[in-house]
Scaffold this motif. Structure first.
Motif, PDB file in Angstrom:
ATOM      1  N   MET A   1     -51.706 -44.717  15.176  1.00  0.00           N
ATOM      2  CA  MET A   1     -51.987 -44.712  13.742  1.00  0.00           C
ATOM      3  C   MET A   1     -50.759 -44.127  13.034  1.00  0.00           C
ATOM      4  SD  MET A   1     -54.906 -44.955  11.449  1.00  0.00           S
ATOM      5  CE  MET A   1     -55.869 -45.430  12.814  1.00  0.00           C
ATOM      6  N   SER A   2     -50.304 -44.771  11.984  1.00  0.00           N
ATOM      7  CA  SER A   2     -49.111 -44.312  11.289  1.00  0.00           C
ATOM      8  C   SER A   2     -49.485 -43.576   9.999  1.00  0.00           C
ATOM      9  CB  SER A   2     -48.192 -45.492  10.988  1.00  0.00           C
ATOM     10  OG  SER A   2     -48.836 -46.390  10.117  1.00  0.00           O
ATOM     11  N   ASP A   3     -48.501 -42.896   9.468  1.00  0.00           N
ATOM     12  CA  ASP A   3     -48.663 -42.160   8.216  1.00  0.00           C
ATOM     13  C   ASP A   3     -48.042 -42.931   7.074  1.00  0.00           C
ATOM     14  OD1 ASP A   3     -49.867 -40.071   9.545  1.00  0.00           O
ATOM     15  OD2 ASP A   3     -48.085 -38.803   9.573  1.00  0.00           O
ATOM     16  N   VAL A   4     -48.534 -42.631   5.875  1.00  0.00           N
ATOM     17  CA  VAL A   4     -47.982 -43.167   4.639  1.00  0.00           C
ATOM     18  C   VAL A   4     -47.334 -41.993   3.912  1.00  0.00           C
ATOM     19  CG1 VAL A   4     -48.572 -44.217   2.427  1.00  0.00           C
ATOM     20  CG2 VAL A   4     -49.742 -44.953   4.504  1.00  0.00           C
ATOM     21  N   LEU A   5     -46.155 -42.199   3.367  1.00  0.00           N
ATOM     22  CA  LEU A   5     -45.503 -41.165   2.585  1.00  0.00           C
ATOM     23  C   LEU A   5     -46.042 -41.247   1.159  1.00  0.00           C
ATOM     24  CD1 LEU A   5     -43.464 -38.956   3.158  1.00  0.00           C
ATOM     25  CD2 LEU A   5     -41.665 -40.500   2.405  1.00  0.00           C
ATOM     26  N   TYR A   6     -46.607 -40.143   0.679  1.00  0.00           N
ATOM     27  CA  TYR A   6     -47.283 -40.075  -0.615  1.00  0.00           C
ATOM     28  C   TYR A   6     -46.565 -39.079  -1.511  1.00  0.00           C
ATOM     29  CZ  TYR A   6     -50.878 -38.332  -3.869  1.00  0.00           C
ATOM     30  OH  TYR A   6     -51.558 -37.899  -4.981  1.00  0.00           O
ATOM     31  N   PHE A   7     -46.157 -39.536  -2.691  1.00  0.00           N
ATOM     32  CA  PHE A   7     -45.543 -38.660  -3.690  1.00  0.00           C
ATOM     33  C   PHE A   7     -46.640 -38.128  -4.599  1.00  0.00           C
ATOM     34  CE2 PHE A   7     -43.604 -38.162  -7.976  1.00  0.00           C
ATOM     35  CZ  PHE A   7     -42.758 -37.105  -7.684  1.00  0.00           C
ATOM     36  N   ALA A   8     -46.885 -36.833  -4.504  1.00  0.00           N
ATOM     37  CA  ALA A   8     -47.920 -36.182  -5.303  1.00  0.00           C
ATOM     38  C   ALA A   8     -47.278 -35.377  -6.424  1.00  0.00           C
ATOM     39  CB  ALA A   8     -48.762 -35.258  -4.427  1.00  0.00           C
ATOM     40  N   TYR A   9     -47.901 -35.440  -7.561  1.00  0.00           N
ATOM     41  CA  TYR A   9     -47.530 -34.617  -8.713  1.00  0.00           C
ATOM     42  C   TYR A   9     -48.863 -34.213  -9.328  1.00  0.00           C
ATOM     43  CZ  TYR A   9     -48.689 -38.850 -11.280  1.00  0.00           C
ATOM     44  OH  TYR A   9     -49.357 -39.933 -11.777  1.00  0.00           O
ATOM     45  N   GLY A  10     -48.869 -33.287 -10.232  1.00  0.00           N
ATOM     46  CA  GLY A  10     -50.142 -32.895 -10.837  1.00  0.00           C
ATOM     47  C   GLY A  10     -51.018 -32.122  -9.876  1.00  0.00           C
ATOM     48  N   SER A  11     -52.319 -32.394  -9.899  1.00  0.00           N
ATOM     49  CA  SER A  11     -53.271 -31.573  -9.146  1.00  0.00           C
ATOM     50  C   SER A  11     -53.136 -31.714  -7.637  1.00  0.00           C
ATOM     51  CB  SER A  11     -54.706 -31.896  -9.572  1.00  0.00           C
ATOM     52  OG  SER A  11     -55.063 -33.205  -9.213  1.00  0.00           O
ATOM     53  N   ASN A  12     -52.581 -32.801  -7.144  1.00  0.00           N
ATOM     54  CA  ASN A  12     -52.432 -32.965  -5.696  1.00  0.00           C
ATOM     55  C   ASN A  12     -51.201 -32.259  -5.134  1.00  0.00           C
ATOM     56  OD1 ASN A  12     -54.824 -34.302  -5.266  1.00  0.00           O
ATOM     57  ND2 ASN A  12     -53.916 -36.337  -5.295  1.00  0.00           N
ATOM     58  N   LEU A  13     -50.504 -31.487  -5.962  1.00  0.00           N
ATOM     59  CA  LEU A  13     -49.458 -30.615  -5.432  1.00  0.00           C
ATOM     60  C   LEU A  13     -50.073 -29.489  -4.610  1.00  0.00           C
ATOM     61  CD1 LEU A  13     -47.105 -30.228  -8.529  1.00  0.00           C
ATOM     62  CD2 LEU A  13     -46.531 -31.328  -6.354  1.00  0.00           C
ATOM     63  N   LEU A  14     -51.273 -29.068  -4.998  1.00  0.00           N
ATOM     64  CA  LEU A  14     -51.942 -27.955  -4.324  1.00  0.00           C
ATOM     65  C   LEU A  14     -52.483 -28.428  -2.976  1.00  0.00           C
ATOM     66  CD1 LEU A  14     -52.764 -24.958  -4.709  1.00  0.00           C
ATOM     67  CD2 LEU A  14     -54.959 -25.797  -5.548  1.00  0.00           C
ATOM     68  N   ARG A  15     -51.993 -27.819  -1.927  1.00  0.00           N
ATOM     69  CA  ARG A  15     -52.346 -28.236  -0.567  1.00  0.00           C
ATOM     70  C   ARG A  15     -53.864 -28.262  -0.372  1.00  0.00           C
ATOM     71  NH1 ARG A  15     -53.655 -26.399   4.455  1.00  0.00           N
ATOM     72  NH2 ARG A  15     -52.676 -27.510   6.193  1.00  0.00           N
ATOM     73  N   GLU A  16     -54.542 -27.240  -0.811  1.00  0.00           N
ATOM     74  CA  GLU A  16     -55.985 -27.140  -0.595  1.00  0.00           C
ATOM     75  C   GLU A  16     -56.746 -28.225  -1.339  1.00  0.00           C
ATOM     76  OE1 GLU A  16     -54.104 -23.448   0.674  1.00  0.00           O
ATOM     77  OE2 GLU A  16     -53.877 -24.686  -1.116  1.00  0.00           O
ATOM     78  N   ARG A  17     -56.246 -28.651  -2.473  1.00  0.00           N
ATOM     79  CA  ARG A  17     -56.860 -29.736  -3.231  1.00  0.00           C
ATOM     80  C   ARG A  17     -56.744 -31.045  -2.446  1.00  0.00           C
ATOM     81  NH1 ARG A  17     -59.720 -31.581  -7.884  1.00  0.00           N
ATOM     82  NH2 ARG A  17     -58.534 -33.176  -8.947  1.00  0.00           N
ATOM     83  N   LEU A  18     -55.541 -31.330  -1.969  1.00  0.00           N
ATOM     84  CA  LEU A  18     -55.315 -32.571  -1.238  1.00  0.00           C
ATOM     85  C   LEU A  18     -55.983 -32.534   0.136  1.00  0.00           C
ATOM     86  CD1 LEU A  18     -54.029 -35.344  -1.425  1.00  0.00           C
ATOM     87  CD2 LEU A  18     -51.900 -34.344  -0.570  1.00  0.00           C
ATOM     88  N   LEU A  19     -55.986 -31.371   0.766  1.00  0.00           N
ATOM     89  CA  LEU A  19     -56.607 -31.226   2.079  1.00  0.00           C
ATOM     90  C   LEU A  19     -58.108 -31.505   2.025  1.00  0.00           C
ATOM     91  CD1 LEU A  19     -55.867 -30.509   4.991  1.00  0.00           C
ATOM     92  CD2 LEU A  19     -56.354 -28.130   4.450  1.00  0.00           C
ATOM     93  N   ALA A  20     -58.747 -31.157   0.917  1.00  0.00           N
ATOM     94  CA  ALA A  20     -60.177 -31.445   0.759  1.00  0.00           C
ATOM     95  C   ALA A  20     -60.425 -32.949   0.631  1.00  0.00           C
ATOM     96  CB  ALA A  20     -60.724 -30.715  -0.468  1.00  0.00           C
ATOM     97  N   ARG A  21     -59.389 -33.682   0.289  1.00  0.00           N
ATOM     98  CA  ARG A  21     -59.493 -35.131   0.098  1.00  0.00           C
ATOM     99  C   ARG A  21     -59.011 -35.914   1.308  1.00  0.00           C
ATOM    100  NH1 ARG A  21     -57.484 -36.015  -6.063  1.00  0.00           N
ATOM    101  NH2 ARG A  21     -59.345 -35.137  -7.011  1.00  0.00           N
ATOM    102  N   CYS A  22     -58.017 -35.382   2.001  1.00  0.00           N
ATOM    103  CA  CYS A  22     -57.407 -36.039   3.161  1.00  0.00           C
ATOM    104  C   CYS A  22     -57.146 -34.970   4.216  1.00  0.00           C
ATOM    105  CB  CYS A  22     -56.079 -36.686   2.790  1.00  0.00           C
ATOM    106  SG  CYS A  22     -56.150 -37.903   1.494  1.00  0.00           S
ATOM    107  N   SER A  23     -57.910 -34.982   5.270  1.00  0.00           N
ATOM    108  CA  SER A  23     -57.861 -33.883   6.234  1.00  0.00           C
ATOM    109  C   SER A  23     -56.594 -33.847   7.087  1.00  0.00           C
ATOM    110  CB  SER A  23     -59.083 -33.927   7.144  1.00  0.00           C
ATOM    111  OG  SER A  23     -59.120 -35.156   7.853  1.00  0.00           O
ATOM    112  N   GLY A  24     -55.885 -34.955   7.201  1.00  0.00           N
ATOM    113  CA  GLY A  24     -54.742 -34.998   8.105  1.00  0.00           C
ATOM    114  C   GLY A  24     -53.387 -34.920   7.445  1.00  0.00           C
ATOM    115  N   ILE A  25     -53.299 -34.344   6.246  1.00  0.00           N
ATOM    116  CA  ILE A  25     -52.022 -34.327   5.524  1.00  0.00           C
ATOM    117  C   ILE A  25     -51.018 -33.369   6.154  1.00  0.00           C
ATOM    118  CG2 ILE A  25     -53.066 -34.968   3.326  1.00  0.00           C
ATOM    119  CD1 ILE A  25     -52.679 -31.922   2.553  1.00  0.00           C
ATOM    120  N   GLU A  26     -49.758 -33.675   5.908  1.00  0.00           N
ATOM    121  CA  GLU A  26     -48.685 -32.783   6.329  1.00  0.00           C
ATOM    122  C   GLU A  26     -47.582 -32.857   5.276  1.00  0.00           C
ATOM    123  OE1 GLU A  26     -45.378 -32.644   9.836  1.00  0.00           O
ATOM    124  OE2 GLU A  26     -47.425 -33.170  10.421  1.00  0.00           O
ATOM    125  N   LEU A  27     -47.123 -31.703   4.837  1.00  0.00           N
ATOM    126  CA  LEU A  27     -46.075 -31.645   3.818  1.00  0.00           C
ATOM    127  C   LEU A  27     -44.745 -32.099   4.407  1.00  0.00           C
ATOM    128  CD1 LEU A  27     -45.331 -30.789   0.898  1.00  0.00           C
ATOM    129  CD2 LEU A  27     -44.796 -28.529   1.843  1.00  0.00           C
TER     130      LEU A  27
END
Length: 179
Positions: A1-27
């Motif tokens: 399974m591959s990853d997608v590179l996602y450019f976040a700005y706004g509320s998804n800058l906060l790791r905990e916000r994005l982590l609640a939405r996508c459990s496998g994220i990595e900065l």
């Protein structure tokens, strides 16, 4: 399974916000989207403004690059409202070393500059900018954004935002807005 590179700005800058939405994220790191500016002008279904970006030849949107598992992309599309006010786009961003890379991001389809973000939403954006170590001048500009206090204390999106702020240890950001 591959990853997608996602450019976040706004509320998804906060790791905990994005982590609640996508459990496998990595900065991956910081990046900027040149030729655009971030605005609080995307009309939300709750009557407030959310972040989007608009063309601005002299501007740039500050953000973060996250690796998102491809399996989480459909869920992120749904949460971000693809087809319901937001679209997913591929953009070219610049990392701190000056290298260009392609990433997906979300942009609002409509703009209404008369709307204000809710206090909790603005707190998420400020907390994320602080957590990512974005410039103090940018954080100060966010702190001066006019906002509305959300009187619906049981709003699900408000409660999720508070959970993310608590998890990040950044509830003080919301308290500072109220002062």
């Amino acid at each position: 399974m591959s990853d997608v590179l996602y450019f976040a700005y706004g509320s998804n800058l906060l790791r905990e916000r994005l982590l609640a939405r996508c459990s496998g994220i990595e900065l991956s790191g910081l990046a900027t989207l040149p030729g655009h500016c971030m605005t609080f002008s995307k009309p939300s279904t709750d009557g407030s403004a959310k972040c989007t970006y608009a063309r601005d030849d002299g501007g740039s949107v500050l953000g973060a690059l996250w690796h998102v598992p491809e399996s989480d992309l459909a869920a992120l599309d749904q949460i971000e409202g693809v087809g319901y006010g937001y679209g997913r786009y591929t953009v070219t961003v610049i990392d701190p070393s000056g290298d260009a890379t392609e990433a997906v991001t979300y942009r609002g389809d409509d703009h209404d500059a008369s709307l204000k973000p809710y206090d909790w939403y603005l707190a998420l954006v400020i907390a994320g900018a602080m957590q990512r170590g974005l410039p103090a001048s940018f954080i100060q500009s966010l702190q001066s954004v006019p906002f509305a206090v959300d009187v619906d204390l049981g709003r699900a999106s408000r409660l999720a935002a508070l959970d993310a702020l608590v998890a990040a240890g950044m509830m003080e950001v919301l308290h500072d807005l109220a002062r």
